[in-house]
Design a protein around this motif. Sequence first.
Motif, PDB file in Angstrom:
ATOM      1  N   ASN A  61     -39.514 -15.341  16.014  1.00 23.48           N
ATOM      2  CA  ASN A  61     -38.131 -14.894  15.877  1.00 23.48           C
ATOM      3  C   ASN A  61     -37.190 -15.782  16.671  1.00 23.48           C
ATOM      4  O   ASN A  61     -36.056 -16.025  16.242  1.00 23.48           O
ATOM      5  N   MET A  64     -36.546 -18.889  14.603  1.00 20.80           N
ATOM      6  CA  MET A  64     -35.650 -18.584  13.493  1.00 20.80           C
ATOM      7  C   MET A  64     -34.219 -18.398  14.019  1.00 20.80           C
ATOM      8  O   MET A  64     -33.256 -18.879  13.413  1.00 20.80           O
ATOM      9  N   PHE A  65     -34.073 -17.716  15.138  1.00 19.08           N
ATOM     10  CA  PHE A  65     -32.754 -17.521  15.739  1.00 19.08           C
ATOM     11  C   PHE A  65     -32.132 -18.862  16.111  1.00 19.08           C
ATOM     12  O   PHE A  65     -30.934 -19.078  15.888  1.00 19.08           O
ATOM     13  N   GLN A  66     -32.931 -19.768  16.666  1.00 20.86           N
ATOM     14  CA  GLN A  66     -32.421 -21.079  17.065  1.00 20.86           C
ATOM     15  C   GLN A  66     -31.909 -21.852  15.855  1.00 20.86           C
ATOM     16  O   GLN A  66     -30.832 -22.457  15.899  1.00 20.86           O
ATOM     17  N   ARG A  67     -32.674 -21.843  14.759  1.00 21.23           N
ATOM     18  CA  ARG A  67     -32.236 -22.546  13.546  1.00 21.23           C
ATOM     19  C   ARG A  67     -30.950 -21.933  12.993  1.00 21.23           C
ATOM     20  O   ARG A  67     -30.015 -22.645  12.609  1.00 21.23           O
ATOM     21  N   THR A  68     -30.893 -20.605  12.952  1.00 16.89           N
ATOM     22  CA  THR A  68     -29.709 -19.928  12.437  1.00 16.89           C
ATOM     23  C   THR A  68     -28.501 -20.210  13.323  1.00 16.89           C
ATOM     24  O   THR A  68     -27.397 -20.457  12.818  1.00 16.89           O
ATOM     25  N   ALA A  69     -28.696 -20.187  14.622  1.00 23.60           N
ATOM     26  CA  ALA A  69     -27.595 -20.461  15.549  1.00 23.60           C
ATOM     27  C   ALA A  69     -27.086 -21.887  15.390  1.00 23.60           C
ATOM     28  O   ALA A  69     -25.873 -22.131  15.423  1.00 23.60           O
ATOM     29  N   THR A  70     -27.986 -22.843  15.180  1.00 24.12           N
ATOM     30  CA  THR A  70     -27.579 -24.239  14.987  1.00 24.12           C
ATOM     31  C   THR A  70     -26.763 -24.386  13.709  1.00 24.12           C
ATOM     32  O   THR A  70     -25.730 -25.057  13.695  1.00 24.12           O
ATOM     33  N   ARG A  71     -27.235 -23.748  12.621  1.00 25.51           N
ATOM     34  CA  ARG A  71     -26.490 -23.806  11.359  1.00 25.51           C
ATOM     35  C   ARG A  71     -25.099 -23.197  11.516  1.00 25.51           C
ATOM     36  O   ARG A  71     -24.104 -23.741  11.033  1.00 25.51           O
ATOM     37  N   LEU A  72     -25.035 -22.068  12.181  1.00 24.47           N
ATOM     38  CA  LEU A  72     -23.756 -21.400  12.382  1.00 24.47           C
ATOM     39  C   LEU A  72     -22.824 -22.249  13.238  1.00 24.47           C
ATOM     40  O   LEU A  72     -21.623 -22.351  12.957  1.00 24.47           O
ATOM     41  N   LYS A  73     -23.367 -22.898  14.251  1.00 24.30           N
ATOM     42  CA  LYS A  73     -22.560 -23.760  15.115  1.00 24.30           C
ATOM     43  C   LYS A  73     -21.959 -24.911  14.309  1.00 24.30           C
ATOM     44  O   LYS A  73     -20.771 -25.227  14.446  1.00 24.30           O
ATOM     45  N   LYS A  75     -21.441 -24.981  11.051  1.00 20.47           N
ATOM     46  CA  LYS A  75     -20.478 -24.428  10.102  1.00 20.47           C
ATOM     47  C   LYS A  75     -19.146 -24.159  10.792  1.00 20.47           C
ATOM     48  O   LYS A  75     -18.078 -24.506  10.258  1.00 20.47           O
TER      49      LYS A  75
END
Length: 115
Positions: A61, A64-73, A75
């Motif tokens: 988890n 997955m959180f790290q990847r999602t946070a990077t994508r959001l950053k 964006k």
Amino acid sequence: LFTLLSPHLLPYVLVPRFLSLPPPSPTLQVKGVMVQNIEKVTQRGEKLEDLGERADYLNQNADMFQRTATRLKRKLWWQNVKLWIILITIILVILIVIIIIVVAVVFSQQSNNNN
């Protein structure tokens, strides 16, 4: 004449002394302690396995959180860049309009003064 059958039994039962159990031998006591220790070690092992599974789950988890946070950053960074581009464009358009108005006014005054 009477003795308690076992102190851990509830309710306590009085039995004649000749029917009471003999005191446990030291070997039986040691065996009982060893059995309890083995049970505790087994339970501890099960808890450690559960803890290991939880740690693996949390690790997955976290990835997955790290990847999602990077994508959001990324964006949000692009949204910020787009906003700045729009603001700079609007400011430039306003400045150009002001300059055109000022130049038009100055030329119209000069043409009126020349006539």
